[in-house]
Design a protein around this motif. Structure first.
Motif, PDB file in Angstrom:
ATOM      1  N   SER A 156     -32.900 -60.182 -25.507  1.00  0.00           N
ATOM      2  CA  SER A 156     -32.933 -59.805 -24.090  1.00  0.00           C
ATOM      3  C   SER A 156     -32.987 -58.282 -23.922  1.00  0.00           C
ATOM      4  CB  SER A 156     -31.686 -60.342 -23.398  1.00  0.00           C
ATOM      5  OG  SER A 156     -30.562 -59.736 -24.001  1.00  0.00           O
ATOM      6  N   ASP A 157     -33.386 -57.859 -22.760  1.00  0.00           N
ATOM      7  CA  ASP A 157     -33.460 -56.420 -22.464  1.00  0.00           C
ATOM      8  C   ASP A 157     -32.085 -55.771 -22.545  1.00  0.00           C
ATOM      9  OD1 ASP A 157     -36.116 -56.496 -22.168  1.00  0.00           O
ATOM     10  OD2 ASP A 157     -36.100 -56.598 -19.967  1.00  0.00           O
ATOM     11  N   SER A 158     -31.088 -56.578 -22.119  1.00  0.00           N
ATOM     12  CA  SER A 158     -29.732 -56.012 -22.145  1.00  0.00           C
ATOM     13  C   SER A 158     -29.299 -55.707 -23.587  1.00  0.00           C
ATOM     14  CB  SER A 158     -28.731 -56.962 -21.487  1.00  0.00           C
ATOM     15  OG  SER A 158     -28.746 -58.192 -22.168  1.00  0.00           O
ATOM     16  N   HIS A 191     -38.012 -61.862 -29.262  1.00  0.00           N
ATOM     17  CA  HIS A 191     -37.484 -60.750 -28.477  1.00  0.00           C
ATOM     18  C   HIS A 191     -36.095 -61.053 -27.946  1.00  0.00           C
ATOM     19  CE1 HIS A 191     -40.546 -57.705 -28.249  1.00  0.00           C
ATOM     20  NE2 HIS A 191     -41.436 -58.668 -28.345  1.00  0.00           N
TER      21      HIS A 191
END
Lengths: 279, 265
Positions: B225-227, B223
């Motif tokens: 990062s969310d950013s 995964h």
């Protein structure tokens, strides 16, 4: 005015056609470009009309650089190519479509020329013979009243009466502001038409003179025998003797035989050039 | 010194001449396509598959007409430059490069799509009337703002894609002297594959198992990062849209203009 300065041009990089070519043409004259096949006549004409771009040098045609093909330049230049393009429309529709691009186009003059050339105005352009198409395009070019009219082999495809008609129309239509440039292999067609002769050979302008200066400096005539061949630039056998070109040593001015002049310049380039350098 | 010349009158004449010159071939192409579509549709009705014809046909065939005919017509828009005599005539026609360029842009990017939209609208109308002659069942009419299913884009939504793609055909029309359509098609494929390759490479670098997850439905193991996802779903999409539908087409149009100015005989 037209000026080519130090022009270099090549189709293939290792084989230059022109190098440092210089040429100056004045308004109000009809120039005849003569040269063997591949001498570069058509290339110069295409450079002047903005269809080819020289790789080096300056080109000034009527105050414009032709390579930018500006509308105001193109509306003052008309190029009659040897390879004619004629759309599948009638002559009158051709006029309707393309005359608006030439602000000085004169419909009456066009009608007059087309009548003199004996071409039916309602004919379909694609249905005409090559010679007739040429007459239409020549008439159109003349009617645009452009400042520079360039004609590549204009008499090709014209029949004998039409050639005379062509000379008559061209000689009668030029104004002081206009310049006409013609190139042809059929040099006899240009007799009594051009007032300046430019001869190209091996990618160089080897001769550029005014007709009146040529007839003043050179003698074109008939001789029964070649008494002093060293004074003759060129001779050609003809029934009963020789057609000769020699220096005019006080003889009466003779009519310039363009074909003989061409051969004389090609064969005796240095001698002819030194003759014209003399005052 | 070069001066940029622009005259609406001359552009008008260029457009008018172009339309007069090409109207017959355009009309024949359009009629031929409509006849083919009609034959295909009637065949489907006869063979007992009317559902497609009644509900989805127009939304499916319109993009075909828009893209195929539009692309063919645009790739042929500089036919004047193919044959030497006509090429000389066109290049020497007293209009600036900009005027000649604009006249072709107006035809390829405005007039042709509008005619294609309008003519398909009338074709669909006539087709629907003929088809519904003996039946009470309603036929979904053609509208540029309507889509048969939420998954199919509305015809009007295809316009930006068409216009962006059309710039490739436009450049191809100036660049190639023979087989413009096929060469441009190859060019378009190369462009699409290049974009796809760059995108894939970028995704592979950031999310190595992105394609496994996308095609096989497996879960992402690595995964980012969310950013990253925030950027991917927000800024990146906007950026891609701007690049693909604005910057790239504009660059192609600019390249086409300069290619035209460089043309010799």
């Amino acid at each position: 005015m037209i000026e080519l300065k130090d022009i270099s041009f090549y189709y293939k990089k290792n084989k230059p056609l022109f190098q440092d070519l210089n040429l100056k043409l004045e308004n109000g004259h009809i120039y005849g470009f003569l040269g063997k096949n591949g001498a570069g006549k058509t290339t110069i004409m295409k450079i002047l009309s903005g269809l080819l771009f020289p790789q080096a040098g300056n080109c000034n045609v009527l105050g414009f650089n032709p390579k930018y093909r500006q509308a105001s330049f193109l509306s003052d230049v008309f190029y009659v190519a040897e390879e004619l393009y004629t759309p599948s429309i009638t002559i009158s529709n051709y006029i309707k479509r393309y005359a608006p691009f030439y602000p000085n186009f004169d419909q009456n003059k066009f009608d007059q020329y087309i009548k003199e050339f004996n071409v039916e105005k309602n004919s379909l352009l694609t249905g005409l013979s090559y010679g007739q198409k040429k007459k239409v395009i020549l008439s159109f070019g003349l009617a645009t009243q452009c400042k520079l009219l360039i004609m590549d082999e204009p008499t090709n495809g014209l029949d004998i009466p039409s050639k005379a008609q062509f000379r008559k129309i061209l000689a009668g239509s030029i104004t002081k502001e206009q310049t006409f440039i013609l190139s042809t292999h059929q040099v006899k067609d240009l007799t009594n038409l051009i007032d300046n002769i430019i001869i190209l050979d091996q990618s160089k302008i080897i001769f550029h003179e005014n007709i009146s200066r040529i007839s003043e400096k050179m003698y074109f005539g008939f001789s029964q025998g070649l008494t002093s061949p060293e004074n003759v630039f060129y001779s050609e056998r003809c029934p009963g003797g020789y057609m000769i070109v020699k220096e005019n040593n006080g003889e009466v001015e003779s009519e310039v035989e363009i074909e003989t002049l061409f051969n004389a310049v090609i064969q005796n380039q240095a001698k002819v050039q030194s003759l014209f350098k003399k005052n | 010194m070069k001066k940029l010349e622009f005259n609406m009158n001359r552009i008008g004449h260029l457009i008018k001449n172009d339309i007069q010159k090409n109207k017959k071939s355009f009309l024949f192409m359009l009629l031929g396509s409509f006849i083919l579509i009609s034959l295909f549709a009637f065949m489907l009705v006869i063979t007992g598959e009317p559902h497609f014809v009644r509900e989805e046909m127009h939304m499916t065939f319109f993009p075909f007409i828009l893209f195929l005919l539009g692309f063919i017509l645009t790739s042929m828009s500089f036919r004047e430059l193919n044959e030497t005599g006509e090429r000389m005539f066109y290049l020497n026609l007293p209009a600036s490069h900009l005027e000649k360029f604009i006249s072709k842009v107006v035809i390829s990017f405005f007039i042709v799509p509008i005619i294609l939209y309008c003519s398909y609208f009338f074709f669909a109308l006539i087709f629907n009337i003929v088809l519904s002659w003996n039946t009470d069942e309603a036929i979904v009419s053609f509208s540029v703002f309507k889509s048969p299913t939420p998954y199919v884009p509305k015809p009007i939504q295809l316009l930006p894609i068409f216009l962006a793609t059309n710039t490739v055909a436009f450049l191809g029309a100036i660049m190639f002297r023979t087989l413009e359509f096929f060469k441009t098609l190859v060019g378009l494929m190369v462009l699409y594959f290049s974009i796809f390759f760059i995108f894939s490479l970028a995704m592979f670098l950031f999310v190595p198992d992105f394609f496994n997850s996308f095609f096989m439905g497996t879960e992402l193991k690595q995964h980012p990062s969310d950013s990253f996802w925030e950027f991917f779903n927000g800024g990146f999409k906007n950026l891609a849209f701007i690049v693909l539908f604005l910057i790239l087409p504009l660059l192609l149009l600019v390249a086409s203009y300069f290619k035209l100015t460089e043309k010799e005989v």
